[in-house]
Design an enzyme around this catalytic site. Structure first.
Site, PDB file in Angstrom:
ATOM      1  N   ASN A   1       0.821  12.295   4.265  1.00 27.29           N
ATOM      2  CA  ASN A   1       0.385  11.721   5.538  1.00 27.29           C
ATOM      3  C   ASN A   1       1.137  12.391   6.684  1.00 27.29           C
ATOM      4  OD1 ASN A   1      -0.339   8.160   4.953  1.00 27.29           O
ATOM      5  ND2 ASN A   1      -1.568   9.978   4.657  1.00 27.29           N
TER       6      ASN A   1
ATOM      7  N   HIS B   1      -4.806  15.964  -4.031  1.00 28.58           N
ATOM      8  CA  HIS B   1      -5.084  16.229  -2.622  1.00 28.58           C
ATOM      9  C   HIS B   1      -4.909  17.702  -2.251  1.00 28.58           C
ATOM     10  CE1 HIS B   1      -5.229  11.965  -2.428  1.00 28.58           C
ATOM     11  NE2 HIS B   1      -5.152  11.874  -1.112  1.00 28.58           N
TER      12      HIS B   1
ATOM     13  N   TYR C   1       0.831  -1.202   0.000  1.00 28.61           N
ATOM     14  CA  TYR C   1       0.000   0.000   0.000  1.00 28.61           C
ATOM     15  C   TYR C   1       0.866   1.253   0.000  1.00 28.61           C
ATOM     16  CZ  TYR C   1      -2.953   3.816   1.514  1.00 28.61           C
ATOM     17  OH  TYR C   1      -3.584   5.021   1.571  1.00 28.61           O
TER      18      TYR C   1
ATOM     19  N   ARG D   1      -9.528  35.819  44.868  1.00 29.11           N
ATOM     20  CA  ARG D   1      -9.165  34.842  45.900  1.00 29.11           C
ATOM     21  C   ARG D   1      -8.854  33.459  45.325  1.00 29.11           C
ATOM     22  NH1 ARG D   1     -13.477  32.578  49.828  1.00 29.11           N
ATOM     23  NH2 ARG D   1     -14.656  34.318  48.961  1.00 29.11           N
TER      24      ARG D   1
ATOM     25  N   TYR E   1     -14.186  35.795  44.309  1.00 30.37           N
ATOM     26  CA  TYR E   1     -13.473  34.614  43.807  1.00 30.37           C
ATOM     27  C   TYR E   1     -12.430  34.951  42.742  1.00 30.37           C
ATOM     28  CZ  TYR E   1     -16.918  31.501  46.040  1.00 30.37           C
ATOM     29  OH  TYR E   1     -17.699  30.823  46.938  1.00 30.37           O
TER      30      TYR E   1
ATOM     31  N   PHE F   1      -1.299   8.319  11.516  1.00 35.50           N
ATOM     32  CA  PHE F   1      -1.719   9.618  10.986  1.00 35.50           C
ATOM     33  C   PHE F   1      -2.980  10.155  11.639  1.00 35.50           C
ATOM     34  CE2 PHE F   1      -3.017   6.269   7.855  1.00 35.50           C
ATOM     35  CZ  PHE F   1      -4.309   6.114   8.328  1.00 35.50           C
TER      36      PHE F   1
END
Length: 506
Positions: free
Chosen positions: A195, A83, A53, A282, A279, A328
Site C-alpha cells: 500500500n 500482486h 483488516y 511579448r 506573443y 492510499f
C-alpha cells in the site's frame, strides 16, 4: 555524503541529494520509539485474537475472510507474490532509488506496524545501490501502487530481480550484496509495503525536477530569442505585471529583465519603429508565469505526499487503535501530475513558436532558416519541424489521466486515480520539451551570432559561450541531430540552470 532522514520532514532540495548515488541514508534515532510502538500494537492484536483488516484477514474484496494465526506469514508472502503482476519496461534506477527513499520515509513515521528489520532492509538496498526491477505498467493508483511496490517488496523475500551497477541480478544475489537474508514478513508487513503512493509520487517528483530544468532553460532561451529577433524588453517592465498581480508572472518578468540587463543588442535598436513583438516573445511572463504558478502548487502538493503515510490500515499506538481508511488513494498525485503535464506542454509550445519566429525572416529580420545562402542550405528548417512534432505529441500526452476510472478488485476499489500513468508519462513529455528548448537555444544563439559585433547581455553571453563550447556556428548545413542531443544534455544535467544562477524551488 550521509543523509540523516527525519521521517516526514523531507524538503524539495533533499530529493536531488537522495538521487545522488554518493549519498547514503540513515534514520534519525528519534523515530525508533514510534516504529516499535506501532509494531507492538500489531503483536498485541494477534495475541488477543482480534480481527483487523490486513493483519489477519484477506485483502480487498476478501477483507471479510478471517485468516488463522498459523497462516499469517504465508498471508503476507502471498500478497507480495500475487500482486507482483506488473508489465512493461523496467523503471530506471534513479526512479527506483527515489521510490526506496520515499517508502523508507513513510514506514519510518511509525504508523504502519512494520518492524525495524524491514525498514533496515530497505535502507540497506538503498545504500548498496540495489534497485529492484519494477515494471512500469500495472498500477491504477487505487490502493496505492500495488503491483510496482509488490515487485519492489518481492526482492526483500528473495523473489524477482534487481539491478546493481547497471547489471540485472537475481533477488538472492541482490540480498547477498546488501548483506541481507530473505525476510520473513510479520503480520501486516506485506500490506504495508504494497500500500502507498510512493511509485506515482516518485515519478511525479522526477517529472517536477525535470520540468524545473526545462522551465529555467526555456526562460533563458526565450530571453536569447528576444535579443536574436531584436525584440523589446518593455513588455517585461515590472509595472505591467504588478497591476495584474500574479506573483509568478511578476517573478518571470523579473527573471527576463535580469537576463536581458545591459544587452548591447537591445540598446542598438531602442528607438526603432517596431511597435509590438509577437506573443511568443511579448507574453512570456504571462504564459510562463501561469506555468510557474502550477509548478509551485505541484511542488507543495507532491512534497506533502512524499512525507505522507499512505498505507492502510494505520496504527495509532498512543490510542492503541488501528483505523482503516483510504490514504492510499493517489488522487492528489494524479491531479498534480495532470497539471504538470499541461504546464510542460505549454513550456514546449511557447518555445517552439519562438523557434518558428526566428527561422521566419519576415518576423525575425534574420537570414531565412538562420543560415547563410538559404536555398543551398536548409539551416534550421527541419529542426523547427522536429520541435513542432514534439510539441504536437505533448498535446496528446497532456490529456488528463485523472478523469478516467476503471473499477478494480471486484468493485471494492470502485474509483481509482490513474496516478501512476499520469506521473509516468511526464518522463516522455519532459524529454520532448527539453528537445524543443534545445532547438530554440541553438536557433537563438545562431541569431545572436548574426548580430555580431553587437553583444547580448553579460549573462546571456555566458549561455551563448556554453552552447558554442559544444556546438559551433552553422555556416552551412551539417549533420544536425547530434547537436540537438548535446544541448538537450546541457539542459537535463542542470548546466544551464547552474550557469544562469536561477532556481524555482529551494
Amino acid at each position: 555524503m550521509k543523509f540523516i532522514l527525519k521521517p516526514g520532514q523531507l524538503k524539495l532540495a533533499d530529493f536531488r541529494l537522495l538521487l545522488n548515488e554518493t549519498t547514503t541514508l540513515e534514520l534519525h534515532p528519534d523515530c525508533y520509539d514510534g516504529i516499535q510502538a506501532s509494531e507492538k500494537v500489531i503483536k498485541q492484536i494477534i495475541a488477543d485474537g482480534k480481527t483487523v483488516y490486513g493483519v489477519n484477514t484477506g485483502f480487498g474484496s476478501l477483507a471479510h475472510t478471517r485468516i488463522q494465526t498459523a497462516d499469517l506469514e504465508a498471508l503476507q508472502r502471498s500478497i507480495v507474490l500475487s500482486h507482483a503482476a506488473g508489465t512493461g519496461e523496467i523503471l530506471n534506477d534513479q526512479i527506483v532509488r527515489l521510490i526506496l527513499a520515499l517508502k523508507i520515509n513513510s514506514l519510518a513515521r511509525g504508523y504502519s506496524g512494520v518492524n525495524m528489520q524491514t525498514i533496515d532492509a530497505l535502507i540497506r538496498l538503498f545504500n548498496a545501490k540495489i534497485y529492484p526491477c519494477i515494471p512500469s505498467q500495472g498500477s491504477v493508483g487505487a490502493s496505492g501502487d500495488l503491483a510496482p511496490l509488490a515487485h519492489l517488496s518481492a526482492v526483500l523475500i528473495g523473489v524477482g530481480e534487481a539491478r546493481h551497477q547497471g547489471n540485472k541480478i537475481s533477488a538472492g544475489e541482490a540480498l547477498a550484496k546488501a548483506d541481507l537474508q530473505p525476510l520473513h514478513l510479520a503480520p501486516k508487513e506485506g500490506l504495508a509495503l504494497l500500500n502507498g503512493t510512493q511509485v506515482s509520487t516518485a515519478l511525479a517528483i522526477m517529472g517536477l525536477l525535470a520540468a524545473e530544468e526545462t522551465f529555467i532553460s526555456a526562460i533563458t532561451a526565450g530571453a536569447l530569442s528576444v535579443d536574436a529577433a531584436h525584440g523589446s524588453d518593455t513588455p517585461f517592465d515590472e509595472r505591467i505585471h504588478i497591476v495584474r498581480g500574479h506573483p509568478a508572472q511578476i517573478k518571470v518578468a523579473a527573471m527576463l529583465r535580469t537576463l536581458l540587463e545591459n544587452s548591447g543588442i537591445r540598446e542598438s535598436h531602442r528607438d526603432c519603429i517596431k511597435v509590438q513583438d509577437p506573443y511568443s516573445l511579448r507574453c512570456q511572463p504571462q504564459v510562463m508565469g501561469a506555468c510557474l504558478t502550477h509548478l509551485t502548487w505541484m511542488s507543495e502538493s507532491l512534497l506533502i505526499e512524499a512525507n505522507a503515510v499512505s498505507d492502510n490500515p494505520l496504527v495509532f499506538a498512543e490510542q492503541n487503535e488501528i483505523l482503516s481508511g483510504g490514504n492510499f488513494h493517489a488522487e492528489p498525485v494524479a491531479l498534480a501530475a495532470d497539471a504538470l503535464a499541461v504546464s510542460i506542454a505549454e513550456i514546449g509550445a511557447l518555445s517552439e513558436r519562438r523557434t518558428a519566429l526566428l527561422v521566419d525572416s519576415h518576423f525575425s529580420g534574420l537570414p531565412a532558416f538562420l543560415v547563410n545562402n538559404p536555398g543551398v542550405n536548409s539551416g534550421f528548417m527541419i529542426a523547427q519541424v522536429t520541435a513542432a512534432a514534439l510539441a504536437s505529441e505533448n498535446k496528446s500526452l497532456a490529456h488528463p489521466a485523472s478523469v478516467d476510472s476503471l473499477p478494480t478488485s471486484a468493485n471494492q476499489e470502485d474509483h481509482v486515480s490513474m496516478a501512476t500513468f499520469a506521473a509516468r508519462r511526464l518522463q516522455q513529455m519532459t524529454e520532448n520539451t527539453a528537445t524543443i528548448v534545445a532547438i530554440e537555444l541553438l536557433a537563438a544563439c545562431q541569431g545572436i551570432d548574426f548580430a555580431r559585433p553587437l553583444k547580448t547581455s553579460p549573462r546571456l553571453e555566458k549561455i551563448h559561450q556554453l552552447v558554442r563550447e559544444h556546438v559551433s556556428f552553422y555556416d552551412q548545413d551539417r549533420y544536425f541531430a547530434p547537436d540537438i542531443a548535446k544541448i538537450k544534455i546541457l539542459i537535463q544535467s542542470g548546466e544551464v540552470r547552474e550557469e544562469i544562477g536561477l532556481a524555482l524551488f529551494s
